[in-house]
Design a protein around this motif. Structure first.
Motif, PDB file in Angstrom:
ATOM      1  N   ALA A 170      34.884  59.774 -32.818  1.00  0.00           N
ATOM      2  CA  ALA A 170      35.246  59.520 -31.909  1.00  0.00           C
ATOM      3  C   ALA A 170      35.483  59.367 -31.242  1.00  0.00           C
ATOM      4  CB  ALA A 170      34.122  61.253 -31.998  1.00  0.00           C
ATOM      5  N   LEU A 171      34.791  58.399 -30.196  1.00  0.00           N
ATOM      6  CA  LEU A 171      35.123  57.742 -29.107  1.00  0.00           C
ATOM      7  C   LEU A 171      36.275  56.685 -29.045  1.00  0.00           C
ATOM      8  CD1 LEU A 171      31.516  56.288 -28.527  1.00  0.00           C
ATOM      9  CD2 LEU A 171      32.821  57.630 -27.004  1.00  0.00           C
ATOM     10  N   VAL A 172      36.585  56.226 -30.677  1.00  0.00           N
ATOM     11  CA  VAL A 172      37.388  55.622 -30.816  1.00  0.00           C
ATOM     12  C   VAL A 172      38.682  56.210 -30.200  1.00  0.00           C
ATOM     13  CG1 VAL A 172      39.122  54.240 -32.140  1.00  0.00           C
ATOM     14  CG2 VAL A 172      36.723  53.550 -31.675  1.00  0.00           C
ATOM     15  N   SER A 173      38.769  57.444 -31.837  1.00  0.00           N
ATOM     16  CA  SER A 173      40.149  58.358 -31.404  1.00  0.00           C
ATOM     17  C   SER A 173      39.989  59.782 -31.360  1.00  0.00           C
ATOM     18  CB  SER A 173      40.814  58.025 -33.608  1.00  0.00           C
ATOM     19  OG  SER A 173      40.831  57.197 -33.536  1.00  0.00           O
ATOM     20  N   PRO A 174      39.530  60.164 -29.728  1.00  0.00           N
ATOM     21  CA  PRO A 174      39.563  61.717 -29.367  1.00  0.00           C
ATOM     22  C   PRO A 174      40.209  62.702 -29.373  1.00  0.00           C
ATOM     23  CG  PRO A 174      39.455  59.890 -27.526  1.00  0.00           C
ATOM     24  CD  PRO A 174      40.001  59.187 -28.918  1.00  0.00           C
ATOM     25  N   GLU A 175      39.581  63.401 -29.697  1.00  0.00           N
ATOM     26  CA  GLU A 175      40.273  64.987 -29.909  1.00  0.00           C
ATOM     27  C   GLU A 175      40.629  64.757 -27.730  1.00  0.00           C
ATOM     28  OE1 GLU A 175      39.423  68.106 -31.671  1.00  0.00           O
ATOM     29  OE2 GLU A 175      39.802  66.756 -33.857  1.00  0.00           O
ATOM     30  N   ASP A 176      41.707  65.976 -27.821  1.00  0.00           N
ATOM     31  CA  ASP A 176      42.193  66.169 -26.224  1.00  0.00           C
ATOM     32  C   ASP A 176      40.683  66.742 -25.723  1.00  0.00           C
ATOM     33  OD1 ASP A 176      44.728  64.766 -25.740  1.00  0.00           O
ATOM     34  OD2 ASP A 176      45.643  66.306 -26.817  1.00  0.00           O
ATOM     35  N   GLY A 177      40.822  67.263 -24.738  1.00  0.00           N
ATOM     36  CA  GLY A 177      39.380  68.043 -23.634  1.00  0.00           C
ATOM     37  C   GLY A 177      40.008  68.633 -22.499  1.00  0.00           C
ATOM     38  N   ARG A 178      39.339  68.473 -21.802  1.00  0.00           N
ATOM     39  CA  ARG A 178      39.591  67.865 -19.900  1.00  0.00           C
ATOM     40  C   ARG A 178      40.886  66.840 -19.897  1.00  0.00           C
ATOM     41  NH1 ARG A 178      34.457  69.994 -16.176  1.00  0.00           N
ATOM     42  NH2 ARG A 178      34.766  71.102 -17.705  1.00  0.00           N
ATOM     43  N   TRP A 179      40.727  66.349 -20.525  1.00  0.00           N
ATOM     44  CA  TRP A 179      41.292  64.971 -20.291  1.00  0.00           C
ATOM     45  C   TRP A 179      41.749  64.868 -21.272  1.00  0.00           C
ATOM     46  CZ3 TRP A 179      41.309  63.341 -14.809  1.00  0.00           C
ATOM     47  CH2 TRP A 179      40.198  64.053 -14.660  1.00  0.00           C
ATOM     48  N   PRO A 180      43.462  64.553 -20.841  1.00  0.00           N
ATOM     49  CA  PRO A 180      43.871  63.616 -22.249  1.00  0.00           C
ATOM     50  C   PRO A 180      43.071  62.535 -23.674  1.00  0.00           C
ATOM     51  CG  PRO A 180      44.999  63.537 -20.032  1.00  0.00           C
ATOM     52  CD  PRO A 180      43.770  63.547 -20.099  1.00  0.00           C
ATOM     53  N   ALA A 181      43.422  62.508 -24.785  1.00  0.00           N
ATOM     54  CA  ALA A 181      42.851  61.667 -25.322  1.00  0.00           C
ATOM     55  C   ALA A 181      43.333  60.491 -25.413  1.00  0.00           C
ATOM     56  CB  ALA A 181      43.474  62.526 -26.935  1.00  0.00           C
ATOM     57  N   ALA A 182      43.695  59.617 -25.014  1.00  0.00           N
ATOM     58  CA  ALA A 182      44.691  58.647 -24.165  1.00  0.00           C
ATOM     59  C   ALA A 182      43.318  57.867 -23.420  1.00  0.00           C
ATOM     60  CB  ALA A 182      45.841  58.024 -24.401  1.00  0.00           C
ATOM     61  N   ARG A 183      43.272  59.060 -22.560  1.00  0.00           N
ATOM     62  CA  ARG A 183      42.537  58.532 -21.835  1.00  0.00           C
ATOM     63  C   ARG A 183      41.103  58.671 -21.813  1.00  0.00           C
ATOM     64  NH1 ARG A 183      42.837  61.076 -15.456  1.00  0.00           N
ATOM     65  NH2 ARG A 183      45.402  59.949 -15.484  1.00  0.00           N
ATOM     66  N   LEU A 184      40.549  59.414 -22.483  1.00  0.00           N
ATOM     67  CA  LEU A 184      39.067  59.582 -23.077  1.00  0.00           C
ATOM     68  C   LEU A 184      38.601  58.108 -23.875  1.00  0.00           C
ATOM     69  CD1 LEU A 184      38.642  63.271 -24.123  1.00  0.00           C
ATOM     70  CD2 LEU A 184      37.171  62.071 -22.407  1.00  0.00           C
ATOM     71  N   ALA A 185      39.740  57.825 -24.709  1.00  0.00           N
ATOM     72  CA  ALA A 185      39.904  56.698 -25.608  1.00  0.00           C
ATOM     73  C   ALA A 185      39.376  55.396 -24.681  1.00  0.00           C
ATOM     74  CB  ALA A 185      40.839  56.902 -26.477  1.00  0.00           C
ATOM     75  N   THR A 186      40.177  54.985 -23.656  1.00  0.00           N
ATOM     76  CA  THR A 186      39.764  54.402 -22.542  1.00  0.00           C
ATOM     77  C   THR A 186      38.653  53.968 -22.035  1.00  0.00           C
ATOM     78  OG1 THR A 186      43.571  54.211 -22.535  1.00  0.00           O
ATOM     79  CG2 THR A 186      41.110  52.640 -20.801  1.00  0.00           C
ATOM     80  N   TRP A 187      38.530  54.956 -21.856  1.00  0.00           N
ATOM     81  CA  TRP A 187      36.778  55.634 -20.338  1.00  0.00           C
ATOM     82  C   TRP A 187      36.156  54.929 -22.101  1.00  0.00           C
ATOM     83  CZ3 TRP A 187      37.688  61.055 -17.924  1.00  0.00           C
ATOM     84  CH2 TRP A 187      38.573  60.478 -16.772  1.00  0.00           C
ATOM     85  N   GLY A 188      35.846  55.480 -23.353  1.00  0.00           N
ATOM     86  CA  GLY A 188      34.668  55.346 -23.536  1.00  0.00           C
ATOM     87  C   GLY A 188      34.524  53.615 -24.282  1.00  0.00           C
ATOM     88  N   GLU A 189      35.893  52.857 -24.530  1.00  0.00           N
ATOM     89  CA  GLU A 189      36.002  51.825 -25.288  1.00  0.00           C
ATOM     90  C   GLU A 189      35.169  50.941 -24.844  1.00  0.00           C
ATOM     91  OE1 GLU A 189      38.842  48.881 -24.293  1.00  0.00           O
ATOM     92  OE2 GLU A 189      39.177  49.007 -25.716  1.00  0.00           O
ATOM     93  N   GLU A 190      33.941  50.722 -23.971  1.00  0.00           N
ATOM     94  CA  GLU A 190      32.405  49.522 -23.939  1.00  0.00           C
ATOM     95  C   GLU A 190      31.825  49.992 -25.146  1.00  0.00           C
ATOM     96  OE1 GLU A 190      33.058  46.675 -22.467  1.00  0.00           O
ATOM     97  OE2 GLU A 190      35.258  46.824 -22.226  1.00  0.00           O
ATOM     98  N   ALA A 191      31.799  51.924 -24.783  1.00  0.00           N
ATOM     99  CA  ALA A 191      29.945  52.553 -25.992  1.00  0.00           C
ATOM    100  C   ALA A 191      30.647  52.220 -27.175  1.00  0.00           C
ATOM    101  CB  ALA A 191      30.342  53.784 -25.302  1.00  0.00           C
TER     102      ALA A 191
END
Length: 725
Positions: A170-191
């Protein structure tokens, strides 16, 4: 009772300190005034103890762990308390707390058998998030930025996030939420990279199951046994983070006991971990409100460094400090604000004795009192004593062989003929006079009977075999240091140890010890045959009821004053010359004795592990060494812990080497070599090379030489400076 220096401070401070009393379980007896010492922090008024946390310090064999175990056992038996123990050290691949835990009807959970699904539906949503955050912090402390935290929270809300692997997806391939999926994927990469250590990397199997159950919360005591894990394993901070979080959010709310204890054995590993330090600090500050006591046990404060971890130690209102070096005693005294008289006593404490500080003002010196059952359940020094006994026998055998060879060589070289010539020339009378006047007093050494030997044998006859063996080792060590390894006082301890071995059922060891005494010219059980000794009647009695030897008629000087008893030596002239050669041989053996004593110290502190943290070319790395169970090889590994700047790692030891480069991978693999060793107590010197951001193909990298000791200490191979582990 303890005798302190007769200064004003030394006299008045202990009396003021010991005038108070506390409610609770019996612990021991004060050495200042002889009164029984009781303490249950939870029963003590908050005006005296704002918190109920305790800190136990002390070197190997000081008795700190024994006192900690006895306190927990008696609180459970007498007050129905509960305890959770994080146990990371023991003998024979078993934690120190295992026997005690099983005797109380508790459960021991081995680290390799422990599994926990941190996102199990059994856990409330806030607990799931806290657990996952703790696991990330354990392997990548800087991965949880505000953006990464938001991406993690979004991933945890996914309907399929019911296992750690699903959370990573879910971190690597997130669904759209409050923020776009692409941005969420970038934010969650290190985690996601951090959590992948638990699903694909070296920590797989600990937290990635879907159906793992939670540990029970209704047992009197639960021990998490980490003794089989490498102390430098990255699994330890992760397991500690998970268990600490479970204790706070599951065990404490569900427990129905009147009071709970979280015991941290070898606590420096927990207090230094970023994943657990914040949680422990919160528990320390809120212990009274939570109905919890944190009982922290470790060797020295130096293990904690100079930062935040020592600040956590200050939050403990109860402290007991066993024997430490003078340097460590000064550090502890400054942190705990101990009076000068107490600091000066710490290096001189015997096993089972400790300086106690309760609240801001009470200071006492207490000797822990054990029953026979408690002594058997808490004995944690059997391996150390066995190593000491084995090495002592090796020393005795080496010295005897070398001295006998020197004497024989001297006689064969013509000493015998020379002595005969001197006798014929009229020197016989002078030689005999020298023997009577000086050899008796100086060659064999003074052996003054004292109560220590009787204390040891009495303890053995009363069934306190572990205590007797430890007291004998301490007495022998002190007399070796004071008089020499071949002195009369040192030989006397071999006789005493023979009695203890015999009472322990080891007839072979007893016979070997007595044979050694005979071959070296000593008297077997000399102290028992002394007037007033164990074998005689009458005599003085020590403070603990042991008979003290008194001088016989032939040993009293004019005026009835006793003189020191000596072993009498009457030698003819030739024997005196040979004995002189033997003394020379002993002096030549001094260096060997020193080396053997050093090996004895190494054997007592043997842990089979070592590690050194280094920073080279911008890369934070760690050199880790693990001695095998058979102690015939050591495995050396160079770890970068997924440092993104690491491009090249190389390790070399004993003519063997291994290297790895990042290549097309995101991270460089950790190289390791296995090196055969003939001496398991000897240090191992390794050379490591690290390439970081400036490294290019063909470069040698930044090279460091490191000396690793099996006592879990490491040194810079060039400067000799001790390295952090």
């Amino acid at each position: 009772m303890l005798r302190l220096p007769s200064t004003h401070a030394a006299i008045t401070a202990p009396l003021v300190a010991s005038s108070a009393g506390f409610p609770g379980i019996p612990i021991g007896r004060s050495l200042l005034d002889g009164r029984a010492f009781h303490l249950s922090p939870v029963l003590t008024p908050t005006t005296v103890l704002p918190s109920t946390n305790s800190l136990a310090l002390g070197g190997l064999g000081s008795g700190k762990s024994t006192t900690g175990k006895i306190r927990i056992r008696r609180e459970i038996v007498h007050h129905q308390h509960q305890a959770v123990v994080i146990d990371s050290f023991g003998e024979e691949n078993a934690g120190e707390w295992a026997p005690l835990t099983r005797s109380l009807g508790g459960k021991v959970i081995q680290a390799e058998d422990f599994t926990l699904n941190p996102v199990s539906p059994l856990l409330p949503a806030p607990v799931r998030e806290q657990l996952v955050r703790s696991l990330i912090a354990a392997v990548e402390p800087h991965a949880l930025t505000p953006q990464a935290t938001h991406a993690l929270q979004h991933a945890l809300t996914h309907p399929k996030a019911r296992s750690l692997g699903a959370v990573v997806d879910a971190l690597v391939s997130p669904e759209d939420g409050r923020w776009p999926a692409a941005r969420l994927a970038t934010w969650g990469e290190e985690a996601a990279i951090a959590l992948s250590r638990y699903t694909e990397g070296s920590l797989v199997g600990l937290f990635d199951g879907r159906d793992a159950s939670l540990p029970p919360t209704d047992l009197p005591i639960l021990s998490f046994d980490f003794a089989r894990l490498d102390r430098n394993s990255p699994a330890i901070p992760s397991l500690m983070a998970a268990i600490s979080c479970w204790a706070e959010h599951v065990w404490l709310p569900q427990s129905t006991a009147p009071h709970r204890h979280l015991v941290l054995e070898e606590a420096w590993q927990i207090l230094l971990s970023p994943a657990t330090a914040e949680l422990i600090q919160r528990l320390l500050k809120n212990s009274r409100k939570l109905g919890l006591s944190l009982d922290v046990l470790m060797h020295t404060l130096s293990d904690l460094g100079d930062g935040r971890a020592q600040d956590l130690a200050r939050l403990c209102e109860v402290a007991h400090v066993g024997r430490l070096s003078a340097e460590e005693a000064a550090i502890v005294g400054a942190l705990l604000d101990l009076p000068a008289w107490a600091i000066s006593e710490i290096p001189r404490l015997d096993p089972g004795q400790a300086v106690w500080k309760v609240g801001p003002a009470y200071v006492d010196i207490v000797h822990t009192v054990l029953s026979e059952e408690e002594a058997a359940l808490t004995d944690t020094s059997s391996r150390r004593r066995a190593a000491q006994q084995l090495l002592t026998l090796d020393v005795e055998g080496d010295v005897e062989a070398d001295v006998e060879a020197d004497v024989e060589a001297g006689v064969e070289a013509g000493v015998e003929a020379g002595v005969e010539a001197d006798v014929e020339a009229g020197v016989e009378g002078d030689v005999e006079g020298d023997v009577e006047a000086g050899v008796e007093a100086d060659v064999e050494g003074d052996v003054e009977a004292d109560a220590r030997h009787h204390d040891v044998v009495r303890a053995a006859r009363e069934g306190r075999l572990s205590e007797a063996a430890e007291l004998a080792v301490i007495g022998e060590r002190d007399d070796i240091r004071a008089y020499g390894i071949n002195s009369g006082p040192a030989l006397a301890w071999l006789s005493t140890r023979a009695v203890v071995a015999e009472l322990s059922g080891s007839a072979t060891t007893a016979a070997q010890l007595r044979a050694t005494v005979t071959r070296m010219g000593g008297e077997i059980n000399w102290w028992e045959n002394a007037p007033g000794g164990a074998g005689g009647a009458g005599g003085q009695v020590g403070q603990d009821g042991a008979p003290l030897p008194s001088p016989g008629p032939a040993e009293a000087a004019e005026g009835g004053q006793p003189v020191r008893r000596r072993w009498r030596v009457w030698l003819p002239a030739a024997a005196a010359a040979v004995l002189a050669l033997a003394v020379v041989g002993v002096w030549q053996q001094a260096d060997a004795d020193s080396q053997q004593e050093e090996r004895q110290q190494k054997a007592a502190t043997y842990k089979g592990k070592s590690a050194a943290k280094i920073t080279a070319d911008g890369v934070d790395a760690e050199v880790v060494a693990r001695w095998t169970k058979k102690r015939d090889a050591v495995i050396v590994e160079l770890r970068s812990y997924l440092d993104p700047d690491a491009a090249y790692l190389r390790v070399e030891a004993g003519g063997r080497s291994a290297a790895s480069t990042r290549g097309g991978d995101r991270f460089v693999r950790d190289p390791e070599v296995s090196v055969p060793v003939s001496d398991p107590l000897a240090d191992v010197t390794v050379q490591v090379a690290v390439g970081g951001t400036s490294w290019r193909e063909g470069d040698r990298g930044t090279v460091r030489t490191i000396r690793l000791s099996p006592s879990d200490v490491a040194y810079d191979g060039e400067t000799g400076e001790k390295l952090p582990g």
